[in-house]
Design a protein around this motif. Sequence first.
Motif, PDB file in Angstrom:
ATOM      1  N   SER A 185      77.092   8.412  24.089  1.00 28.07           N
ATOM      2  CA  SER A 185      78.474   8.079  24.440  1.00 28.07           C
ATOM      3  C   SER A 185      79.143   9.133  25.324  1.00 28.07           C
ATOM      4  CB  SER A 185      79.301   7.890  23.162  1.00 28.07           C
ATOM      5  OG  SER A 185      79.253   9.069  22.360  1.00 28.07           O
ATOM      6  N   ASP A 186      78.390  10.131  25.766  1.00 29.04           N
ATOM      7  CA  ASP A 186      78.934  11.216  26.588  1.00 29.04           C
ATOM      8  C   ASP A 186      78.639  10.925  28.049  1.00 29.04           C
ATOM      9  OD1 ASP A 186      79.567  13.567  27.921  1.00 29.04           O
ATOM     10  OD2 ASP A 186      78.741  14.879  26.378  1.00 29.04           O
ATOM     11  N   ILE A 187      79.622  10.427  28.781  1.00 26.72           N
ATOM     12  CA  ILE A 187      79.391  10.023  30.166  1.00 26.72           C
ATOM     13  C   ILE A 187      79.103  11.234  31.056  1.00 26.72           C
ATOM     14  CG2 ILE A 187      81.851  10.042  30.729  1.00 26.72           C
ATOM     15  CD1 ILE A 187      79.070   7.757  32.185  1.00 26.72           C
ATOM     16  N   ALA A 188      79.697  12.375  30.760  1.00 29.68           N
ATOM     17  CA  ALA A 188      79.436  13.562  31.574  1.00 29.68           C
ATOM     18  C   ALA A 188      77.974  13.971  31.464  1.00 29.68           C
ATOM     19  CB  ALA A 188      80.343  14.708  31.141  1.00 29.68           C
ATOM     20  N   GLU A 189      77.436  13.984  30.254  1.00 33.19           N
ATOM     21  CA  GLU A 189      76.039  14.342  30.060  1.00 33.19           C
ATOM     22  C   GLU A 189      75.117  13.285  30.677  1.00 33.19           C
ATOM     23  OE1 GLU A 189      72.525  16.259  28.847  1.00 33.19           O
ATOM     24  OE2 GLU A 189      74.582  16.915  29.251  1.00 33.19           O
ATOM     25  N   ALA A 190      75.456  12.015  30.499  1.00 33.10           N
ATOM     26  CA  ALA A 190      74.633  10.948  31.070  1.00 33.10           C
ATOM     27  C   ALA A 190      74.575  11.048  32.589  1.00 33.10           C
ATOM     28  CB  ALA A 190      75.173   9.585  30.641  1.00 33.10           C
ATOM     29  N   GLN A 191      75.713  11.349  33.207  1.00 26.93           N
ATOM     30  CA  GLN A 191      75.736  11.467  34.655  1.00 26.93           C
ATOM     31  C   GLN A 191      74.930  12.667  35.125  1.00 26.93           C
ATOM     32  OE1 GLN A 191      77.838   9.082  36.863  1.00 26.93           O
ATOM     33  NE2 GLN A 191      75.916   9.758  37.736  1.00 26.93           N
ATOM     34  N   ARG A 192      74.981  13.784  34.366  1.00 28.20           N
ATOM     35  CA  ARG A 192      74.181  14.954  34.724  1.00 28.20           C
ATOM     36  C   ARG A 192      72.684  14.624  34.656  1.00 28.20           C
ATOM     37  NH1 ARG A 192      78.385  17.972  32.239  1.00 28.20           N
ATOM     38  NH2 ARG A 192      77.486  17.698  30.154  1.00 28.20           N
ATOM     39  N   ILE A 193      72.285  13.878  33.629  1.00 29.47           N
ATOM     40  CA  ILE A 193      70.878  13.518  33.500  1.00 29.47           C
ATOM     41  C   ILE A 193      70.432  12.659  34.669  1.00 29.47           C
ATOM     42  CG2 ILE A 193      69.267  12.118  32.131  1.00 29.47           C
ATOM     43  CD1 ILE A 193      70.766  13.100  29.636  1.00 29.47           C
ATOM     44  N   VAL A 194      71.226  11.656  35.009  1.00 31.48           N
ATOM     45  CA  VAL A 194      70.861  10.762  36.104  1.00 31.48           C
ATOM     46  C   VAL A 194      70.755  11.519  37.422  1.00 31.48           C
ATOM     47  CG1 VAL A 194      71.694   8.854  37.537  1.00 31.48           C
ATOM     48  CG2 VAL A 194      71.748   8.655  35.049  1.00 31.48           C
ATOM     49  N   LEU A 195      71.744  12.351  37.728  1.00 33.16           N
ATOM     50  CA  LEU A 195      71.709  13.090  38.990  1.00 33.16           C
ATOM     51  C   LEU A 195      70.566  14.092  39.016  1.00 33.16           C
ATOM     52  CD1 LEU A 195      75.548  13.708  39.420  1.00 33.16           C
ATOM     53  CD2 LEU A 195      74.114  12.213  40.835  1.00 33.16           C
ATOM     54  N   GLY A 196      70.201  14.627  37.853  1.00 34.36           N
ATOM     55  CA  GLY A 196      69.107  15.576  37.812  1.00 34.36           C
ATOM     56  C   GLY A 196      67.742  14.936  37.873  1.00 34.36           C
ATOM     57  N   GLU A 197      67.563  13.808  37.169  1.00 30.00           N
ATOM     58  CA  GLU A 197      66.248  13.180  37.103  1.00 30.00           C
ATOM     59  C   GLU A 197      65.990  12.178  38.223  1.00 30.00           C
ATOM     60  OE1 GLU A 197      64.185  14.365  35.156  1.00 30.00           O
ATOM     61  OE2 GLU A 197      65.343  15.331  33.563  1.00 30.00           O
ATOM     62  N   LEU A 198      67.037  11.637  38.821  1.00 32.21           N
ATOM     63  CA  LEU A 198      66.874  10.594  39.847  1.00 32.21           C
ATOM     64  C   LEU A 198      67.637  10.982  41.112  1.00 32.21           C
ATOM     65  CD1 LEU A 198      67.490   7.530  37.504  1.00 32.21           C
ATOM     66  CD2 LEU A 198      65.258   8.355  38.313  1.00 32.21           C
ATOM     67  N   PRO A 199      67.284  12.104  41.732  1.00 31.79           N
ATOM     68  CA  PRO A 199      68.081  12.591  42.865  1.00 31.79           C
ATOM     69  C   PRO A 199      68.021  11.704  44.102  1.00 31.79           C
ATOM     70  CG  PRO A 199      66.052  13.867  42.639  1.00 31.79           C
ATOM     71  CD  PRO A 199      66.144  12.990  41.425  1.00 31.79           C
ATOM     72  N   ALA A 200      66.947  10.923  44.265  1.00 28.50           N
ATOM     73  CA  ALA A 200      66.819  10.100  45.472  1.00 28.50           C
ATOM     74  C   ALA A 200      67.639   8.822  45.401  1.00 28.50           C
ATOM     75  CB  ALA A 200      65.342   9.747  45.705  1.00 28.50           C
ATOM     76  N   LEU A 201      67.838   8.287  44.195  1.00 30.04           N
ATOM     77  CA  LEU A 201      68.596   7.038  44.055  1.00 30.04           C
ATOM     78  C   LEU A 201      69.259   7.002  42.668  1.00 30.04           C
ATOM     79  CD1 LEU A 201      69.453   4.337  45.262  1.00 30.04           C
ATOM     80  CD2 LEU A 201      67.310   3.336  44.425  1.00 30.04           C
ATOM     81  N   PRO A 202      70.277   7.836  42.466  1.00 31.38           N
ATOM     82  CA  PRO A 202      70.965   7.834  41.165  1.00 31.38           C
ATOM     83  C   PRO A 202      71.787   6.572  40.975  1.00 31.38           C
ATOM     84  CG  PRO A 202      72.107   9.260  42.715  1.00 31.38           C
ATOM     85  CD  PRO A 202      70.850   8.807  43.401  1.00 31.38           C
ATOM     86  N   HIS A 203      72.088   6.273  39.733  1.00 31.46           N
ATOM     87  CA  HIS A 203      72.948   5.135  39.427  1.00 31.46           C
ATOM     88  C   HIS A 203      74.093   5.608  38.546  1.00 31.46           C
ATOM     89  CE1 HIS A 203      70.337   5.350  35.881  1.00 31.46           C
ATOM     90  NE2 HIS A 203      71.246   4.661  35.217  1.00 31.46           N
ATOM     91  N   VAL A 204      75.131   4.810  38.471  1.00 26.28           N
ATOM     92  CA  VAL A 204      76.236   5.103  37.570  1.00 26.28           C
ATOM     93  C   VAL A 204      75.818   4.629  36.186  1.00 26.28           C
ATOM     94  CG1 VAL A 204      78.653   4.673  37.021  1.00 26.28           C
ATOM     95  CG2 VAL A 204      77.929   4.850  39.415  1.00 26.28           C
ATOM     96  N   PRO A 205      75.611   5.534  35.233  1.00 22.24           N
ATOM     97  CA  PRO A 205      75.091   5.110  33.934  1.00 22.24           C
ATOM     98  C   PRO A 205      76.103   4.308  33.136  1.00 22.24           C
ATOM     99  CG  PRO A 205      75.620   7.441  33.908  1.00 22.24           C
ATOM    100  CD  PRO A 205      75.788   6.987  35.322  1.00 22.24           C
ATOM    101  N   GLU A 206      75.578   3.400  32.322  1.00 22.48           N
ATOM    102  CA  GLU A 206      76.387   2.599  31.412  1.00 22.48           C
ATOM    103  C   GLU A 206      76.048   3.032  29.981  1.00 22.48           C
ATOM    104  OE1 GLU A 206      74.931  -1.206  32.412  1.00 22.48           O
ATOM    105  OE2 GLU A 206      75.864  -1.239  34.400  1.00 22.48           O
ATOM    106  N   LEU A 207      77.049   3.180  29.142  1.00 27.09           N
ATOM    107  CA  LEU A 207      76.850   3.658  27.778  1.00 27.09           C
ATOM    108  C   LEU A 207      77.440   2.655  26.791  1.00 27.09           C
ATOM    109  CD1 LEU A 207      77.825   7.422  28.296  1.00 27.09           C
ATOM    110  CD2 LEU A 207      75.551   6.367  28.457  1.00 27.09           C
ATOM    111  N   PRO A 208      76.713   1.601  26.464  1.00 28.54           N
ATOM    112  CA  PRO A 208      77.239   0.573  25.547  1.00 28.54           C
ATOM    113  C   PRO A 208      77.596   1.106  24.172  1.00 28.54           C
ATOM    114  CG  PRO A 208      75.272  -0.220  26.686  1.00 28.54           C
ATOM    115  CD  PRO A 208      75.389   1.244  26.986  1.00 28.54           C
ATOM    116  N   ALA A 209      77.032   2.246  23.766  1.00 23.81           N
ATOM    117  CA  ALA A 209      77.332   2.803  22.447  1.00 23.81           C
ATOM    118  C   ALA A 209      78.799   3.192  22.306  1.00 23.81           C
ATOM    119  CB  ALA A 209      76.446   4.016  22.177  1.00 23.81           C
ATOM    120  N   ARG A 210      79.522   3.256  23.424  1.00 27.23           N
ATOM    121  CA  ARG A 210      80.949   3.568  23.335  1.00 27.23           C
ATOM    122  C   ARG A 210      81.762   2.416  22.767  1.00 27.23           C
ATOM    123  NH1 ARG A 210      82.338   5.898  29.224  1.00 27.23           N
ATOM    124  NH2 ARG A 210      81.076   4.087  29.802  1.00 27.23           N
TER     125      ARG A 210
END
Length: 355
Positions: free
Chosen positions: A22-47
């Motif tokens: 449910s932590d959008i800041a952490e989710a966004q950091r993971i996406v930008l770090g792991e998928l640098p060529a084509l990141p996506h805006v993460p969705e967190l349904p657990a919120r």
Amino acid sequence: MSDRDWPWPVGAATGIGSLPGSDIAEAQRIVLGELPALPHVPELPARGPGADLIGRTAGLLVELPVELYAARWRVAPRPGKDLRRARDLMERDLDQLAEQAEEYAGTIKIQAGGPLTLAASLELPIGGRMLRDPGAVRDLAGSLAEGLRGHVEAVARRLPRASVLLQLDEPSLPTVLAGRVPTESGLGTYRAVESETARALLRGVIEAAGVPTVVHCCASDVPLELIRSAGAVGVALDLSRVTELDPLGEALDAGLGLLAGAVPTSPPPGGEPTPGGQPTPRGRPGTAPPAGGAPTSAQVADRVRGLWDRLGFPRAQLAEQVVVTPACGLAGATPAYARAVLAACRDAGRRLAEV
């Protein structure tokens, strides 16, 4: 095969959308770090409500307010707290994206529900899905088209150097076309939507968004030609559900890009997936998976490459036309597995680009 420029870099990988937590800041950091060529805006349904696919997309609708009633989203007479929550969550997500990726200059992928899935999920004020009323479906598609146009513009304002790629999630598309969406009583189904009508609805939304669009459907009977002819630049699907190669080959040959769902959303019990889809027993020498239990990037790359070879296309085109992804969203995965899956997809895409 069509000679064209794809709206993603060579050897790219991305996520389908959802992640655990449910932590959008952490989710966004993971996406930008792991998928640098084509990141996506993460969705967190657990919120909770408003962070789910339907509520999140319904929050984008223009002049068509929604509310929660008996745990279902329905059209409301006026905007209320449920709609405000959905819009606040989206605004928070985009603000976080701008904070972390303000200078990003590549392609960013955003996701929203498609018009047919929304029509099969949202309820009318008098009861029943919007799917029962063709006029309501047309109004819904128009509202979504206008809302997505504004959403794309909002993302572009926050990331002025980036290009936007839109993903329309249409998990219900095959059941809508086949007339298999059940009524509330469970005793019947809604009338099937004609292919031409569905194509026109999708095309209207895609054209209004004004950016390259892929359609995601994780069913086994994805209507590939309908998606291609509606103006989508690509289709996102689960490779494990592809049972007939000819329709996929024809769509790819006609110029459709492929977001290849090559990694399961959870590790199979008793072993790790191999390129052929069979589990590899844990502990066999040389098969140790990365952290989180995900398959290795070599396994993922081999799986995508194997499908491409069976389709008979030249490998030189593979890394340009295909993006490596998980099979579907990762909301139900453990955080460790989700992160390992994204890393495996990223490195698999790089491996494919080396061929």
